[in-house]
Design a protein around this motif. Structure first.
Motif, PDB file in Angstrom:
ATOM      1  N   THR A   1     -12.593   1.858  -0.507  1.00  0.00           N
ATOM      2  CA  THR A   1     -11.504   1.311  -1.426  1.00  0.00           C
ATOM      3  C   THR A   1     -10.581   0.384  -1.302  1.00  0.00           C
ATOM      4  OG1 THR A   1     -10.250   3.386  -0.942  1.00  0.00           O
ATOM      5  CG2 THR A   1     -12.031   3.819  -2.258  1.00  0.00           C
ATOM      6  N   ASN A   2      -9.787   0.196  -2.133  1.00  0.00           N
ATOM      7  CA  ASN A   2      -8.739  -0.884  -1.992  1.00  0.00           C
ATOM      8  C   ASN A   2      -7.598  -0.837  -1.118  1.00  0.00           C
ATOM      9  OD1 ASN A   2      -9.730  -0.026  -4.925  1.00  0.00           O
ATOM     10  ND2 ASN A   2      -9.223  -2.428  -4.997  1.00  0.00           N
ATOM     11  N   ARG A   3      -7.993  -0.986   0.168  1.00  0.00           N
ATOM     12  CA  ARG A   3      -6.865  -0.899   1.264  1.00  0.00           C
ATOM     13  C   ARG A   3      -6.776  -2.299   1.917  1.00  0.00           C
ATOM     14  NH1 ARG A   3      -6.540   3.666  -0.196  1.00  0.00           N
ATOM     15  NH2 ARG A   3      -4.464   2.689  -0.340  1.00  0.00           N
ATOM     16  N   PRO A   4      -5.359  -2.693   2.134  1.00  0.00           N
ATOM     17  CA  PRO A   4      -4.898  -4.112   2.845  1.00  0.00           C
ATOM     18  C   PRO A   4      -5.858  -4.283   3.795  1.00  0.00           C
ATOM     19  CG  PRO A   4      -3.048  -2.334   2.440  1.00  0.00           C
ATOM     20  CD  PRO A   4      -4.225  -1.664   2.046  1.00  0.00           C
ATOM     21  N   ARG A   5      -6.123  -3.333   4.603  1.00  0.00           N
ATOM     22  CA  ARG A   5      -7.003  -3.876   5.905  1.00  0.00           C
ATOM     23  C   ARG A   5      -8.424  -4.304   5.756  1.00  0.00           C
ATOM     24  NH1 ARG A   5      -5.701   0.545  10.391  1.00  0.00           N
ATOM     25  NH2 ARG A   5      -4.157  -0.311  11.446  1.00  0.00           N
ATOM     26  N   LEU A   6      -8.962  -3.892   4.472  1.00  0.00           N
ATOM     27  CA  LEU A   6     -10.302  -4.365   3.995  1.00  0.00           C
ATOM     28  C   LEU A   6     -10.204  -5.631   3.214  1.00  0.00           C
ATOM     29  CD1 LEU A   6     -11.979  -1.149   2.568  1.00  0.00           C
ATOM     30  CD2 LEU A   6     -11.643  -1.844   4.891  1.00  0.00           C
ATOM     31  N   TYR A   7      -9.089  -5.781   2.532  1.00  0.00           N
ATOM     32  CA  TYR A   7      -8.817  -7.131   2.121  1.00  0.00           C
ATOM     33  C   TYR A   7      -8.499  -8.223   3.264  1.00  0.00           C
ATOM     34  CZ  TYR A   7      -8.359  -5.554  -2.663  1.00  0.00           C
ATOM     35  OH  TYR A   7      -8.635  -5.162  -3.999  1.00  0.00           O
TER      36      TYR A   7
ATOM     37  N   GLU B   1       0.871  -1.279  -0.138  1.00  0.00           N
ATOM     38  CA  GLU B   1      -0.202  -0.114  -0.014  1.00  0.00           C
ATOM     39  C   GLU B   1       0.844   1.160  -0.011  1.00  0.00           C
ATOM     40  OE1 GLU B   1      -1.626   1.022   3.900  1.00  0.00           O
ATOM     41  OE2 GLU B   1      -3.506   1.839   2.813  1.00  0.00           O
ATOM     42  N   LYS B   2       0.634   2.227  -0.885  1.00  0.00           N
ATOM     43  CA  LYS B   2       1.296   3.489  -0.865  1.00  0.00           C
ATOM     44  C   LYS B   2       0.948   4.279   0.388  1.00  0.00           C
ATOM     45  CE  LYS B   2       3.753   6.675  -3.546  1.00  0.00           C
ATOM     46  NZ  LYS B   2       3.937   7.455  -4.804  1.00  0.00           N
ATOM     47  N   ASP B   3       1.660   4.559   1.273  1.00  0.00           N
ATOM     48  CA  ASP B   3       1.117   5.524   2.510  1.00  0.00           C
ATOM     49  C   ASP B   3       2.144   6.382   2.784  1.00  0.00           C
ATOM     50  OD1 ASP B   3      -0.689   6.035   4.497  1.00  0.00           O
ATOM     51  OD2 ASP B   3       0.532   4.792   5.922  1.00  0.00           O
ATOM     52  N   LEU B   4       1.740   7.743   2.858  1.00  0.00           N
ATOM     53  CA  LEU B   4       2.875   8.674   3.123  1.00  0.00           C
ATOM     54  C   LEU B   4       3.866   8.645   2.022  1.00  0.00           C
ATOM     55  CD1 LEU B   4       3.016   8.940   6.988  1.00  0.00           C
ATOM     56  CD2 LEU B   4       1.421  10.284   5.421  1.00  0.00           C
ATOM     57  N   GLY B   5       3.335   8.613   0.855  1.00  0.00           N
ATOM     58  CA  GLY B   5       4.270   8.699  -0.191  1.00  0.00           C
ATOM     59  C   GLY B   5       5.516   7.350  -0.401  1.00  0.00           C
ATOM     60  N   ILE B   6       5.206   6.463   0.500  1.00  0.00           N
ATOM     61  CA  ILE B   6       6.121   5.221   0.332  1.00  0.00           C
ATOM     62  C   ILE B   6       5.424   3.766   0.385  1.00  0.00           C
ATOM     63  CG2 ILE B   6       7.931   3.864   1.687  1.00  0.00           C
ATOM     64  CD1 ILE B   6       8.882   6.666   2.930  1.00  0.00           C
ATOM     65  N   TRP B   7       5.688   3.193  -0.607  1.00  0.00           N
ATOM     66  CA  TRP B   7       5.179   1.709  -0.701  1.00  0.00           C
ATOM     67  C   TRP B   7       5.658   1.109   0.481  1.00  0.00           C
ATOM     68  CZ3 TRP B   7       1.466   0.675  -4.011  1.00  0.00           C
ATOM     69  CH2 TRP B   7       1.468   1.336  -5.086  1.00  0.00           C
ATOM     70  N   GLN B   8       4.562   0.462   1.328  1.00  0.00           N
ATOM     71  CA  GLN B   8       4.579  -0.206   2.545  1.00  0.00           C
ATOM     72  C   GLN B   8       4.218  -1.736   1.969  1.00  0.00           C
ATOM     73  OE1 GLN B   8       5.560   1.616   5.281  1.00  0.00           O
ATOM     74  NE2 GLN B   8       5.074   3.590   4.545  1.00  0.00           N
ATOM     75  N   THR B   9       5.145  -2.445   2.352  1.00  0.00           N
ATOM     76  CA  THR B   9       5.046  -4.091   2.120  1.00  0.00           C
ATOM     77  C   THR B   9       4.731  -4.956   3.283  1.00  0.00           C
ATOM     78  OG1 THR B   9       6.566  -3.751   0.398  1.00  0.00           O
ATOM     79  CG2 THR B   9       5.931  -5.791   0.736  1.00  0.00           C
ATOM     80  N   TRP B  10       3.753  -5.775   3.051  1.00  0.00           N
ATOM     81  CA  TRP B  10       3.359  -6.928   4.104  1.00  0.00           C
ATOM     82  C   TRP B  10       3.752  -8.087   3.246  1.00  0.00           C
ATOM     83  CZ3 TRP B  10       0.538  -2.366   3.741  1.00  0.00           C
ATOM     84  CH2 TRP B  10       0.293  -1.966   5.257  1.00  0.00           C
ATOM     85  N   THR B  11       4.548  -9.007   4.072  1.00  0.00           N
ATOM     86  CA  THR B  11       4.879 -10.359   3.335  1.00  0.00           C
ATOM     87  C   THR B  11       3.707 -11.446   3.713  1.00  0.00           C
ATOM     88  OG1 THR B  11       5.911 -11.122   5.541  1.00  0.00           O
ATOM     89  CG2 THR B  11       7.425  -9.985   3.860  1.00  0.00           C
ATOM     90  N   TRP B  12       3.729 -12.496   3.037  1.00  0.00           N
ATOM     91  CA  TRP B  12       2.552 -13.484   3.477  1.00  0.00           C
ATOM     92  C   TRP B  12       2.605 -13.588   5.107  1.00  0.00           C
ATOM     93  CZ3 TRP B  12      -1.332 -14.893   0.689  1.00  0.00           C
ATOM     94  CH2 TRP B  12      -1.571 -14.208  -0.790  1.00  0.00           C
ATOM     95  N   ARG B  13       3.681 -13.606   5.532  1.00  0.00           N
ATOM     96  CA  ARG B  13       3.836 -14.029   6.889  1.00  0.00           C
ATOM     97  C   ARG B  13       3.257 -13.241   7.593  1.00  0.00           C
ATOM     98  NH1 ARG B  13       7.289 -17.823   9.845  1.00  0.00           N
ATOM     99  NH2 ARG B  13       8.458 -18.088   7.901  1.00  0.00           N
ATOM    100  N   GLN B  14       3.622 -11.873   7.506  1.00  0.00           N
ATOM    101  CA  GLN B  14       3.148 -10.723   8.214  1.00  0.00           C
ATOM    102  C   GLN B  14       1.570 -10.616   8.031  1.00  0.00           C
ATOM    103  OE1 GLN B  14       5.758  -7.868   6.405  1.00  0.00           O
ATOM    104  NE2 GLN B  14       6.847  -7.489   8.370  1.00  0.00           N
ATOM    105  N   MET B  15       1.325 -10.964   6.892  1.00  0.00           N
ATOM    106  CA  MET B  15      -0.188 -10.605   6.286  1.00  0.00           C
ATOM    107  C   MET B  15      -1.026 -11.577   7.205  1.00  0.00           C
ATOM    108  SD  MET B  15      -2.101 -10.043   2.740  1.00  0.00           S
ATOM    109  CE  MET B  15      -2.559 -11.753   2.009  1.00  0.00           C
ATOM    110  N   ARG B  16      -0.539 -13.032   7.289  1.00  0.00           N
ATOM    111  CA  ARG B  16      -1.289 -13.797   7.879  1.00  0.00           C
ATOM    112  C   ARG B  16      -1.362 -13.372   9.539  1.00  0.00           C
ATOM    113  NH1 ARG B  16       2.377 -18.784   9.710  1.00  0.00           N
ATOM    114  NH2 ARG B  16       3.188 -16.986  10.956  1.00  0.00           N
ATOM    115  N   ASP B  17      -0.452 -13.139  10.079  1.00  0.00           N
ATOM    116  CA  ASP B  17      -0.388 -12.438  11.401  1.00  0.00           C
ATOM    117  C   ASP B  17      -1.471 -11.300  11.829  1.00  0.00           C
ATOM    118  OD1 ASP B  17       1.212 -14.509  12.106  1.00  0.00           O
ATOM    119  OD2 ASP B  17       3.222 -12.924  12.140  1.00  0.00           O
ATOM    120  N   GLU B  18      -1.659 -10.353  10.777  1.00  0.00           N
ATOM    121  CA  GLU B  18      -2.392  -9.127  10.805  1.00  0.00           C
ATOM    122  C   GLU B  18      -3.834  -9.721  10.690  1.00  0.00           C
ATOM    123  OE1 GLU B  18      -1.714  -5.981  10.990  1.00  0.00           O
ATOM    124  OE2 GLU B  18       0.166  -5.701  10.600  1.00  0.00           O
ATOM    125  N   ILE B  19      -4.116 -10.775   9.643  1.00  0.00           N
ATOM    126  CA  ILE B  19      -5.458 -11.105   9.435  1.00  0.00           C
ATOM    127  C   ILE B  19      -5.748 -12.102  10.706  1.00  0.00           C
ATOM    128  CG2 ILE B  19      -6.695 -13.069   8.168  1.00  0.00           C
ATOM    129  CD1 ILE B  19      -5.206 -12.270   5.597  1.00  0.00           C
TER     130      ILE B  19
END
Lengths: 263, 644
Positions: free
Chosen positions: B65-71, B24-42
């Protein structure tokens, strides 16, 4: 915020200010104060001395008489950049951005007064200068996000429509993280939708960053809606001072704005 | 193979642990979540949802709209056996009320203040709704927080629950099966209320897997997630195929920044409806007009080379050596820089669907080496019905049946299909389900079409829209409209003529293209309305219509539906006024009701017609626009070939 009346709640106070250019008296014995955290409006017909008042607060004009107290201290003959360092930022009636520079760069100029690294370090672009730049950029990006101008981050300001330029100018003033923000006709020349957006931003700045705001505005609807207190000037004199409702019902104000019948 | 999305998530977190899953591009920088991080968040969020009383069978409405947290919300609900129900972010409060009520949503996950406001407005009428969770807290500080929760606070309480009951979530995930409902997607609906299409994990997973295999998608793909979350296409591309292949979806900073974000990401896999490609081509052409003379000449010279041999090179067909050399030079000088500007440098596969695409637009991109293909799909099929295989791409077909999909044409000419992706039912609407799907699992598409001699499906129009003129000649409005919409200056058209003596058209001009033209020709205008009524614009549109009439006159079947009279509408057709669906399809019935005066005038001798129309502004207020519209006649041509 209206209920705060204690004197340490006063951020800026002007006492008996008089300003004249040759034989023309622009301001005559004006006194009022601005409390911490409020939205304070200065209104008046054309030529009332509103912009002159801002220029006095800003240090651009030096009044012949009177005192200016800011943050509990009296101020003597300061130049604009010194005033800026004290924590007063402003926007201009007729937009004063660097037209050839991008939105981002314009906002970064708002941070210049906060930069500590000297010109040599900045030239080398290593160590403290680089760390500082990252810090400032972070803050500027937050403002870009706040004002929702991500899509014009890299666009030269001269190419932007007027309403957007006004927004960028507000952004630059915000970047200075001032205690007091002076807005000179922030909504002049805007259409209804742009005005509504701008009102929202002014209120959000006030609420979210706790910035004290003094603004000049012609649109009475806007002024009455968003300000906590209003001071009215006419031909360099103070006509009234008080809450929007008090001012709205003040006879002198009605006369100045609507004219007086002569029969 | 794993049969539910939560299990797929666990598997991906092991297999692709450090690979990017979402950005997700946030504050001008692309922030990345790996599959492992995404699993933990979910998982944190799923646990948090259960502390709010969300359990098996409950519905989580997702608006924004398309936000990681909504996915993440989609998968978190599925972890608990709940059902996510995405809602279109631009739906007005009333539309939202209908979906929330009909779906019986118990919790809403909203993106920001704008969406929270809408939910609060309709909340009183929605009985089961317990609380709202928001992603972006801006502006919400002073709201009553008794039923509002911050996303990260929900995750925080989720983490506390996970400490108390560490195996709670894995047990919940174990309970899920492939035949469970995975999601309910509300179709925008050209008529009446939207219908909730119920899809199972099997429906979405198997279809995603089949389609990903067909195009050899891998975990190395990058894709841009910018289309509405509630639309089945985005659900398959950004969610289904991402979970199946392990590829990374990228969420742009905002709707307005998509063009610059796509350049930064350089997607390898891309989907866009035809209008996006159209807009891109228009903007390229407009900007080329402003370029220096040398650049313009180079551009036109090499585009001629590309249109001669570009598509053949892309398809691997034989091309002469001299053309190959010219194309290579063209690639250095023009094609590669142009593709880079559009963000298409790395594209391997791009799809377009939803509407017919103009052949010039299609060929323009393909000749540059961008592998755009067409597909034909529906929410009810979890998208894929047919798609074009590599090397068999044509502008006027939608391709061959996708893997595992059976397609046939009924005696009435309607396209029907059967596939593993076929939906279970319309939620709480048995009648509509029976009308659409028969006992053997065949689904009626409502589209009229036929297979051509290459075995490709060709769609003519909506089956119910194909009608007859009074003379008995076939009338296919959409076919005519698409032909007209291929002109850059025409944005939207409504063709009329069913049961009438002749065909007529209501036209919307494209403000960008025509405005630019007006500036160049020193035609001053202050509004859309003024520009639309300008005599020279009428002339321009008239010549477009006559060109289409000439084309139609050569068609043995459709020569009867040449357009005799037309007018340019004084306002743009708008979804907020109900004239278009949210996916920008014309709603004929509403237009017929609203512009009855104009339609009568089109079928009279009148040269002018006064009209006043109610419009809805973005903030929901209403106003009226009125004016006198001119009605013009267009030339029609003799049919060259006799029907038969």
């Amino acid at each position: 915020m209206n209920d705060a009346v204690k004197s340490d709640n006063i951020l800026l106070e002007v006492r008996n200010i008089s300003l004249s250019f040759g034989g023309v008296t622009a301001l005559e014995d004006i006194s009022f104060d601005i409390r911490r955290g409020e939205v304070r409006a200065i209104i008046g017909p054309n030529g009332a001395g509103k912009s002159s008042m801002l220029n006095v607060i800003n240090g651009f004009y030096h009044p012949q008489q009177g005192e200016i107290w800011f943050d509990g201290k009296i101020r003597h003959h300061m130049r604009p950049h010194e005033v800026a360092k004290l924590g007063i930022a402003r926007t201009f009636q007729n937009i004063a951005l660097f037209k050839g520079m991008t939105t981002l760069d314009n906002l970064m100029t708002g941070r210049i007064i906060k930069m500590r690294a000297n010109i040599l370090w900045q030239e080398v672009w290593k160590g403290p200068a680089e760390r500082e730049e990252v810090e400032h950029r972070q803050r500027v990006e937050e403002i870009i996000d706040f004002l929702k101008i991500q899509s014009i981050r890299k666009t030269p300001v001269g190419k932007l429509p007027y309403g957007m330029q006004k927004r960028v100018e507000l952004g630059r003033a915000l970047a200075a993280e001032s205690k007091l923000l002076l807005l000179d006709e922030p909504m002049a020349g805007m259409n209804l939708e742009e005005k509504e957006d701008m009102c929202r931003f002014v209120l959000d700045v006030n609420e979210q960053f706790g910035t004290t705001i003094a603004l000049i505005e012609h649109d009475m609807g806007v002024v009455m809606d968003i300000s906590d207190r209003v001071v009215v000037l006419d031909y360099g004199k103070k006509l009234a001072d008080g809450s929007p409702d008090e001012v709205r019902n003040n006879k002198a104000v009605i006369d100045a704005y609507l004219g007086v019948s002569h029969d | 193979m794993t049969d539910t999305f939560p299990r797929r998530l666990i598997e991906n977190a092991e297999k692709f642990s450090e690979r990017p899953a979402i950005r997700e591009k946030d504050l001008g920088i692309w922030q990345t979540w790996t599959w492992r991080q995404m699993r933990d968040e979910i998982f944190d969020f799923a646990n948090g949802l259960s502390t709010l009383g969300f359990s098996r069978g409950d519905k989580l409405a997702i608006v924004g709209t398309n936000r990681p947290r909504l996915y993440w919300g989609i998968c978190a609900a599925q972890c608990l056996g709940g059902i996510p129900v995405p809602v279109y972010a631009d739906s007005v409060a009333e539309e939202m009320r209908y979906v929330l009520e009909h779906a019986e949503a118990s919790i809403v996950l909203a993106e920001d203040q704008e969406q929270v406001d809408k939910v609060l407005e309709v909340m009183s009428g929605v009985d089961r709704l317990k609380c709202v969770i928001y992603d972006d807290s801006r502006g919400l500080k002073d709201y009553d927080h008794s039923f509002l929760h911050d996303f990260s606070e929900v995750q925080e309480s989720g983490r506390r629950l996970a400490q108390e009951k560490p195996d709670f979530l894995s047990r919940e995930i174990e309970l899920g099966t492939g035949s469970d409902t995975a999601i309910i997607l509300y179709t925008s609906g050209t008529t009446g209320h939207p219908k909730g299409v119920v899809l199972t994990h099997d429906n979405v997973l198997i279809t995603s897997l089949n389609s990903a295999r067909m195009d050899n998608l891998t975990e190395k793909e990058e894709m841009l997630s910018y289309l509405p979350l509630a639309w089945v296409g985005d659900h398959i591309f950004s969610y289904g195929q991402a979970y199946v292949t392990g590829m990374c979806s990228n969420c742009p900073e905002s709707e307005a920044t998509v063009h610059s974000d796509i350049r930064e990401i350089g997607p390898t896999y891309y989907f866009a409806p035809p209008r996006v490609f159209e807009q891109l081509l228009t903007s390229v052409m407009i900007r080329m007009e402003d370029a220096g003379r040398l650049k313009q000449r180079m551009f036109h010279a090499f585009m001629a080379v590309a249109s001669r041999c570009g598509t053949d090179i892309l398809d691997g067909n034989p091309v002469s050596l001299s053309d190959r050399i010219l194309y290579t030079i063209g690639n250095w000088l023009i094609y590669a820089p142009l593709k880079n500007t559009m963000g298409f440098s790395r594209i391997r596969v791009a799809y377009t669907a939803g509407e017919a695409i103009g052949p010039e637009i299609f060929d323009f991109f393909r000749s540059l080496g961008v592998n755009i293909k067409q597909l034909y799909g529906q929410t009810e099929a979890a998208v894929f019905i047919t798609a074009q295989p590599d090397g068999e791409v044509y502008a006027d077909t939608v391709g061959k049946p996708s893997p595992d999909v059976e397609v046939k044409i009924t005696d009435d000419g309607e396209v029907v299909y059967r596939s593993p992706g076929v939906f279970q039912c319309y939620y709480k609407n048995e009648k509509a389900t029976h009308e659409t799907k028969n006992e053997e699992g065949w689904v009626m598409t409502g589209d009229a079409g036929y297979f051509d001699d290459k075995g490709h499906l060709k769609i003519i129009d909506r089956a119910k829209d194909v009608g007859k003129l009074k003379s008995g000649a076939l009338f296919a409005p959409k076919y005519i409209e698409n032909k007209l919409k291929f002109f850059p200056q025409i944005k939207e058209v409504v063709a009329l003529g069913r049961d009438m003596d002749h065909a007529a058209a209501i036209v919307n001009i494209d403000l960008d293209a025509v405005g630019n033209w007006a500036e160049r020709n020193n035609i001053p205008y202050s509004s859309y309305q003024e520009l639309a009524g300008h005599p020279r614009i009428y002339e321009m549109i008239k010549s477009n219509i006559e060109q289409v009439n000439r084309d139609l006159s050569e068609d043995s079947v459709l020569s009867g539906c040449q357009i005799r009279r037309f007018l340019i509408l004084h306002k743009e057709l708008d979804a907020d006024d109900g004239e278009l669906t949210r996916t920008r399809k014309v709603r004929r019935r509403i237009i017929a009701e609203k512009y009855g005066v104009l339609i009568n005038a089109l079928y009279s001798d009148a040269q002018n017609c006064h009209v006043s129309t109610e419009v809805t502004f973005e903030d929901g207020r209403k106003g009226t626009i009125e004016g006198d519209l001119r009605i013009e006649d267009a030339q029609v041509f003799e049919s060259l070939r006799k029907a038969g």
